[in-house]
Design a protein around this motif. Structure first.
Motif, PDB file in Angstrom:
ATOM      1  N   PRO A 236       0.877  -1.485  -0.021  1.00 29.50           N
ATOM      2  CA  PRO A 236       0.105   0.025  -0.068  1.00 29.50           C
ATOM      3  C   PRO A 236       0.819   1.244  -0.086  1.00 29.50           C
ATOM      4  CG  PRO A 236      -0.808  -1.521   1.520  1.00 29.50           C
ATOM      5  CD  PRO A 236       0.326  -2.083   1.227  1.00 29.50           C
ATOM      6  N   GLN A 240       1.214   3.016  -6.505  1.00 29.77           N
ATOM      7  CA  GLN A 240      -0.283   2.713  -6.547  1.00 29.77           C
ATOM      8  C   GLN A 240      -0.594   1.274  -6.174  1.00 29.77           C
ATOM      9  OE1 GLN A 240      -1.914   4.206 -10.251  1.00 29.77           O
ATOM     10  NE2 GLN A 240      -0.021   5.497 -10.501  1.00 29.77           N
ATOM     11  N   ASN A 241       0.401   0.428  -5.622  1.00 27.05           N
ATOM     12  CA  ASN A 241      -0.006  -0.757  -5.120  1.00 27.05           C
ATOM     13  C   ASN A 241      -0.543  -1.611  -6.220  1.00 27.05           C
ATOM     14  OD1 ASN A 241      -0.126  -2.949  -3.376  1.00 27.05           O
ATOM     15  ND2 ASN A 241      -1.939  -2.019  -2.347  1.00 27.05           N
ATOM     16  N   ARG A 242       0.071  -1.750  -7.407  1.00 27.62           N
ATOM     17  CA  ARG A 242      -0.832  -2.424  -8.472  1.00 27.62           C
ATOM     18  C   ARG A 242      -0.718  -4.150  -8.173  1.00 27.62           C
ATOM     19  NH1 ARG A 242       2.449   1.477 -11.363  1.00 27.62           N
ATOM     20  NH2 ARG A 242       1.174   2.938 -12.176  1.00 27.62           N
ATOM     21  N   LYS A 244      -1.783  -5.085  -5.246  1.00 26.67           N
ATOM     22  CA  LYS A 244      -3.399  -4.986  -4.640  1.00 26.67           C
ATOM     23  C   LYS A 244      -3.071  -5.682  -3.328  1.00 26.67           C
ATOM     24  CE  LYS A 244      -6.325  -4.568  -8.489  1.00 26.67           C
ATOM     25  NZ  LYS A 244      -7.592  -5.138  -9.257  1.00 26.67           N
ATOM     26  N   LYS A 308      -3.779 -10.939  -8.182  1.00 28.93           N
ATOM     27  CA  LYS A 308      -5.036 -10.222  -7.746  1.00 28.93           C
ATOM     28  C   LYS A 308      -5.572  -9.294  -8.883  1.00 28.93           C
ATOM     29  CE  LYS A 308      -4.062 -10.421  -2.592  1.00 28.93           C
ATOM     30  NZ  LYS A 308      -4.041  -9.855  -1.331  1.00 28.93           N
ATOM     31  N   GLY A 310      -3.986  -7.139 -11.180  1.00 30.20           N
ATOM     32  CA  GLY A 310      -3.581  -5.787 -11.627  1.00 30.20           C
ATOM     33  C   GLY A 310      -2.514  -6.020 -12.694  1.00 30.20           C
TER      34      GLY A 310
END
Length: 346
Positions: A236, A240-242, A244, A308, A310
């Motif tokens: 996080p 952009q925490n691709r 997830k 997840k 991305g």
């Protein structure tokens, strides 16, 4: 050192369906959209790679509406990134050598003109969550983690002939490293070493996993002078925490013992010993060019998604045991960044 701007030969020109004013030009393993008739096959040109940051000079003024950027770190200039025109991907910028009076007629194919033209690498400022208080540049045994893109050196594919190779997932985060040498324990980001003052999220993760003590024990047991572990810090607030993720994670991609990169099996053994997770290994095979003969084949292989959902950034390819490459003056290794990822996230 990466050639952000260099003299290169255009080896093919192709039309773009439905386009009257633009066409495709191919240089190295890249394709660029150019003005129709501006070049012909075998012309020499100045090629500027994506991620170049071009200075504010008249020769680049035409980029102002599309590429102008200004940051506290980089200052003013024009950032080159992957773009799409009439359905075609354009990666970088091609300009005639004659555009630049400073380039003399003694320049040869492959010459690096990055410094001559004042070109810099575009740097994204690290988020506060990945950094901390810096106390200096990288220690001597912790190198920068830049990988060569296959488009910049297509000849790297052939260097995998007859070798066992592995393909790992390129995790989308921030490069962070840890190391032990005669000066002690080091925790770093991509460019700087961090202080242990509670302000670095990565340092806090390292402490929570008891990595320093485990590394020190490993160094003593194996009678090493230096141990360096490099990986991608994801989670996080980072890029952009691709992936997830719900919490910070660190994925190891390189280990160096006494300054030398270890092979895949030893890296897996060390990570298991130190309770560290590696980047996912997607494939192990033999003789890469027999399966992926071209840049286009590898670009198709690089596409995909993280577990997840991305868009996956791409892949990294290395021999299972380190091999020296004269093309990049170091251990043979290359990255393939997905074009689908670039178009969605760049």
């Amino acid at each position: 050192m990466r050639k952000l701007a260099s003299i290169q030969r255009i080896w093919k020109i192709e039309p773009i369906e439905g386009a009257d004013k633009i066409e495709l030009a191919y240089v190295l393993g890249w394709q660029c959209v150019v003005n129709k008739g501006q070049f012909k096959p075998m012309d020499l040109a100045v090629y500027f790679e994506i991620d170049s940051f071009l200075p504010i000079i008249p020769e680049f003024d035409f980029l102002r509406s599309s590429s102008y950027r200004k940051t506290d770190v980089m200052g003013e200039g024009y950032r080159l990134k992957t773009m799409r025109f009439r359905g075609q991907i354009s990666q970088g910028l091609l300009l005639p050598v004659t555009c630049f009076a400073i380039i003399n007629d003694k320049q040869n194919l492959g010459d690096d003109v990055t410094e001559l033209l004042g070109v810099k690498k575009w740097e994204i400022e690290e988020r506060a969550t990945t950094g901390g208080t810096t106390i200096g540049t990288l220690p001597y045994d912790i190198p920068h983690t830049n990988e060569t893109r296959v488009q910049a050196e297509p000849g790297l594919i052939e260097e995998f002939s007859g070798l066992e190779y592995y393909i790992s997932t390129k995790m989308d985060g921030s490069s962070h490293s840890i190391g032990i040498d005669e000066n002690g324990f080091h925790v770093t980001g991509h460019n700087y070493e961090y202080k242990d003052d509670g302000k670095s999220s990565f340092y806090e993760l390292v402490k929570s996993l008891n990595i320093q003590e485990d590394m020190q024990n490993y160094v003593e047991e194996n009678k090493l002078s230096t141990l360096t572990i490099q990986g991608e810090f994801c989670g996080p607030g980072i890029q952009q925490n691709r992936l997830k993720l719900v919490r910070p994670e660190w994925y190891v991609f390189t280990i160096r013992e006494n300054g030398k990169r270890v092979g895949l099996m030893r890296m897996q053994m060390i990570c298991e010993n130190l309770h560290l997770q590696m980047v996912p290994i997607e494939e192990v095979g033999y003789d890469l060019p027999s399966k992926y003969a071209s840049v286009e084949d590898l670009l198709a292989r690089a596409d995909g998604e993280y577990p997840k959902g991305g868009k996956k950034e791409g892949i990294v390819i290395r021999p299972t045991e380190p091999v020296y490459s004269e093309l990049i003056s170091g251990s043979l290794s290359m990255k393939v960044v997905s074009n689908k990822y670039l178009l969605k996230n760049d």
